[in-house]
Design a protein around this motif. Structure first.
Motif, PDB file in Angstrom:
ATOM      1  N   ALA A  61     -52.431 -30.936  45.767  1.00  0.00           N
ATOM      2  CA  ALA A  61     -52.911 -31.827  46.817  1.00  0.00           C
ATOM      3  C   ALA A  61     -54.375 -32.221  46.656  1.00  0.00           C
ATOM      4  O   ALA A  61     -54.747 -33.339  46.991  1.00  0.00           O
ATOM      5  CB  ALA A  61     -52.694 -31.195  48.186  1.00  0.00           C
ATOM      6  N   ASP A  62     -55.195 -31.314  46.148  1.00  0.00           N
ATOM      7  CA  ASP A  62     -56.618 -31.638  46.002  1.00  0.00           C
ATOM      8  C   ASP A  62     -57.143 -31.137  44.673  1.00  0.00           C
ATOM      9  O   ASP A  62     -56.508 -30.342  43.984  1.00  0.00           O
ATOM     10  CB  ASP A  62     -57.444 -31.075  47.164  1.00  0.00           C
ATOM     11  CG  ASP A  62     -57.290 -29.572  47.337  1.00  0.00           C
ATOM     12  OD1 ASP A  62     -57.093 -28.863  46.335  1.00  0.00           O
ATOM     13  OD2 ASP A  62     -57.388 -29.104  48.484  1.00  0.00           O
ATOM     14  N   ARG A  63     -58.300 -31.646  44.306  1.00  0.00           N
ATOM     15  CA  ARG A  63     -58.898 -31.321  43.004  1.00  0.00           C
ATOM     16  C   ARG A  63     -59.214 -29.825  42.905  1.00  0.00           C
ATOM     17  O   ARG A  63     -59.043 -29.217  41.851  1.00  0.00           O
ATOM     18  CB  ARG A  63     -60.148 -32.166  42.783  1.00  0.00           C
ATOM     19  CG  ARG A  63     -60.718 -31.994  41.408  1.00  0.00           C
ATOM     20  CD  ARG A  63     -61.723 -33.089  41.066  1.00  0.00           C
ATOM     21  NE  ARG A  63     -62.090 -33.007  39.679  1.00  0.00           N
ATOM     22  CZ  ARG A  63     -61.414 -33.564  38.682  1.00  0.00           C
ATOM     23  NH1 ARG A  63     -60.343 -34.268  38.932  1.00  0.00           N
ATOM     24  NH2 ARG A  63     -61.812 -33.426  37.442  1.00  0.00           N
ATOM     25  N   SER A  84     -57.647 -27.246  44.220  1.00  0.00           N
ATOM     26  CA  SER A  84     -56.415 -26.501  43.922  1.00  0.00           C
ATOM     27  C   SER A  84     -56.008 -26.689  42.465  1.00  0.00           C
ATOM     28  O   SER A  84     -55.571 -25.744  41.805  1.00  0.00           O
ATOM     29  CB  SER A  84     -55.272 -26.963  44.827  1.00  0.00           C
ATOM     30  OG  SER A  84     -55.554 -26.668  46.165  1.00  0.00           O
ATOM     31  N   ALA A  85     -56.149 -27.911  41.960  1.00  0.00           N
ATOM     32  CA  ALA A  85     -55.800 -28.186  40.566  1.00  0.00           C
ATOM     33  C   ALA A  85     -56.733 -27.442  39.613  1.00  0.00           C
ATOM     34  O   ALA A  85     -56.286 -26.904  38.596  1.00  0.00           O
ATOM     35  CB  ALA A  85     -55.851 -29.691  40.297  1.00  0.00           C
ATOM     36  N   GLU A  86     -58.022 -27.389  39.938  1.00  0.00           N
ATOM     37  CA  GLU A  86     -58.970 -26.655  39.091  1.00  0.00           C
ATOM     38  C   GLU A  86     -58.655 -25.167  39.078  1.00  0.00           C
ATOM     39  O   GLU A  86     -58.735 -24.519  38.039  1.00  0.00           O
ATOM     40  CB  GLU A  86     -60.395 -26.898  39.576  1.00  0.00           C
ATOM     41  CG  GLU A  86     -60.901 -28.293  39.265  1.00  0.00           C
ATOM     42  CD  GLU A  86     -62.241 -28.599  39.900  1.00  0.00           C
ATOM     43  OE1 GLU A  86     -62.740 -27.796  40.723  1.00  0.00           O
ATOM     44  OE2 GLU A  86     -62.800 -29.663  39.578  1.00  0.00           O
ATOM     45  N   LYS A  87     -58.266 -24.644  40.221  1.00  0.00           N
ATOM     46  CA  LYS A  87     -57.891 -23.232  40.310  1.00  0.00           C
ATOM     47  C   LYS A  87     -56.643 -22.955  39.467  1.00  0.00           C
ATOM     48  O   LYS A  87     -56.590 -21.989  38.709  1.00  0.00           O
ATOM     49  CB  LYS A  87     -57.633 -22.880  41.777  1.00  0.00           C
ATOM     50  CG  LYS A  87     -57.494 -21.433  42.058  1.00  0.00           C
ATOM     51  CD  LYS A  87     -57.405 -21.229  43.558  1.00  0.00           C
ATOM     52  CE  LYS A  87     -57.398 -19.782  43.921  1.00  0.00           C
ATOM     53  NZ  LYS A  87     -57.309 -19.577  45.367  1.00  0.00           N
ATOM     54  N   ALA A  88     -55.657 -23.843  39.562  1.00  0.00           N
ATOM     55  CA  ALA A  88     -54.433 -23.692  38.773  1.00  0.00           C
ATOM     56  C   ALA A  88     -54.729 -23.833  37.284  1.00  0.00           C
ATOM     57  O   ALA A  88     -54.138 -23.120  36.461  1.00  0.00           O
ATOM     58  CB  ALA A  88     -53.401 -24.730  39.208  1.00  0.00           C
ATOM     59  N   LEU A  89     -55.637 -24.740  36.922  1.00  0.00           N
ATOM     60  CA  LEU A  89     -56.018 -24.920  35.520  1.00  0.00           C
ATOM     61  C   LEU A  89     -56.639 -23.638  34.969  1.00  0.00           C
ATOM     62  O   LEU A  89     -56.285 -23.189  33.879  1.00  0.00           O
ATOM     63  CB  LEU A  89     -56.996 -26.087  35.376  1.00  0.00           C
ATOM     64  CG  LEU A  89     -57.518 -26.365  33.970  1.00  0.00           C
ATOM     65  CD1 LEU A  89     -56.385 -26.761  33.042  1.00  0.00           C
ATOM     66  CD2 LEU A  89     -58.580 -27.452  34.010  1.00  0.00           C
ATOM     67  N   GLY A  90     -57.544 -23.042  35.714  1.00  0.00           N
ATOM     68  CA  GLY A  90     -58.169 -21.797  35.279  1.00  0.00           C
ATOM     69  C   GLY A  90     -57.153 -20.685  35.096  1.00  0.00           C
ATOM     70  O   GLY A  90     -57.200 -19.936  34.118  1.00  0.00           O
ATOM     71  N   LEU A 141     -51.753 -37.206  43.734  1.00  0.00           N
ATOM     72  CA  LEU A 141     -51.672 -35.782  43.451  1.00  0.00           C
ATOM     73  C   LEU A 141     -52.357 -35.527  42.123  1.00  0.00           C
ATOM     74  O   LEU A 141     -52.506 -36.429  41.298  1.00  0.00           O
ATOM     75  CB  LEU A 141     -50.221 -35.312  43.390  1.00  0.00           C
ATOM     76  CG  LEU A 141     -49.469 -35.304  44.715  1.00  0.00           C
ATOM     77  CD1 LEU A 141     -48.010 -34.910  44.480  1.00  0.00           C
ATOM     78  CD2 LEU A 141     -50.106 -34.377  45.724  1.00  0.00           C
ATOM     79  N   TYR A 142     -52.779 -34.302  41.896  1.00  0.00           N
ATOM     80  CA  TYR A 142     -53.459 -33.922  40.666  1.00  0.00           C
ATOM     81  C   TYR A 142     -52.506 -33.131  39.795  1.00  0.00           C
ATOM     82  O   TYR A 142     -51.724 -32.318  40.283  1.00  0.00           O
ATOM     83  CB  TYR A 142     -54.702 -33.082  40.986  1.00  0.00           C
ATOM     84  CG  TYR A 142     -55.774 -33.878  41.678  1.00  0.00           C
ATOM     85  CD1 TYR A 142     -56.763 -34.508  40.942  1.00  0.00           C
ATOM     86  CD2 TYR A 142     -55.803 -34.000  43.053  1.00  0.00           C
ATOM     87  CE1 TYR A 142     -57.753 -35.250  41.562  1.00  0.00           C
ATOM     88  CE2 TYR A 142     -56.791 -34.737  43.689  1.00  0.00           C
ATOM     89  CZ  TYR A 142     -57.756 -35.357  42.940  1.00  0.00           C
ATOM     90  OH  TYR A 142     -58.729 -36.100  43.558  1.00  0.00           O
ATOM     91  N   HIS A 143     -52.567 -33.388  38.480  1.00  0.00           N
ATOM     92  CA  HIS A 143     -51.712 -32.716  37.505  1.00  0.00           C
ATOM     93  C   HIS A 143     -52.567 -32.083  36.414  1.00  0.00           C
ATOM     94  O   HIS A 143     -53.689 -32.524  36.165  1.00  0.00           O
ATOM     95  CB  HIS A 143     -50.757 -33.717  36.844  1.00  0.00           C
ATOM     96  CG  HIS A 143     -49.836 -34.395  37.790  1.00  0.00           C
ATOM     97  ND1 HIS A 143     -48.762 -33.776  38.364  1.00  0.00           N
ATOM     98  CD2 HIS A 143     -49.845 -35.665  38.271  1.00  0.00           C
ATOM     99  CE1 HIS A 143     -48.134 -34.623  39.147  1.00  0.00           C
ATOM    100  NE2 HIS A 143     -48.780 -35.778  39.121  1.00  0.00           N
ATOM    101  N   LEU A 144     -52.005 -31.079  35.739  1.00  0.00           N
ATOM    102  CA  LEU A 144     -52.639 -30.464  34.578  1.00  0.00           C
ATOM    103  C   LEU A 144     -52.050 -31.104  33.326  1.00  0.00           C
ATOM    104  O   LEU A 144     -50.872 -31.461  33.302  1.00  0.00           O
ATOM    105  CB  LEU A 144     -52.353 -28.955  34.542  1.00  0.00           C
ATOM    106  CG  LEU A 144     -52.635 -28.167  35.808  1.00  0.00           C
ATOM    107  CD1 LEU A 144     -52.304 -26.696  35.572  1.00  0.00           C
ATOM    108  CD2 LEU A 144     -54.049 -28.338  36.263  1.00  0.00           C
ATOM    109  N   THR A 145     -52.861 -31.243  32.290  1.00  0.00           N
ATOM    110  CA  THR A 145     -52.357 -31.805  31.044  1.00  0.00           C
ATOM    111  C   THR A 145     -53.015 -31.138  29.845  1.00  0.00           C
ATOM    112  O   THR A 145     -54.149 -30.658  29.933  1.00  0.00           O
ATOM    113  CB  THR A 145     -52.563 -33.331  30.974  1.00  0.00           C
ATOM    114  OG1 THR A 145     -51.973 -33.824  29.779  1.00  0.00           O
ATOM    115  CG2 THR A 145     -54.022 -33.708  31.006  1.00  0.00           C
TER     116      THR A 145
END
Length: 76
Positions: free
Chosen positions: A18-20, A22-28, A60-64
């Protein structure tokens, strides 16, 4: 450890955040998980890991795993 909230995005079956933040946390977490796996294997060569975040048309934000250079090179 509390998991990062995500939802399936309408643009594909990818995880959408939903937000940047959360995406940064998931990326880490994804990078740390891949690094731990590589350490257990004893070799890091050929390990594909997520390295950036992008926002899709559905906000939405995605990891790539694709680098920014490759992404811009493919778009030209």
């Amino acid at each position: 450890m509390k998991p990062v909230e995500w939802q399936t995005c309408q643009c594909s079956s990818k995880r959408g955040f939903a937000d940047r933040r959360s995406a940064e946390k998931a990326l880490g977490r994804a990078q740390a998980k891949r690094d731990r796996h590589a350490e257990r294997q004893g070799i890091r060569r050929g390990i594909a890991r997520e390295n950036r975040i992008y926002q899709c048309d559905h906000d939405l934000y995605h990891l790539t795993k694709q680098s920014r250079r490759d992404y811009h090179g493919a778009a030209v």
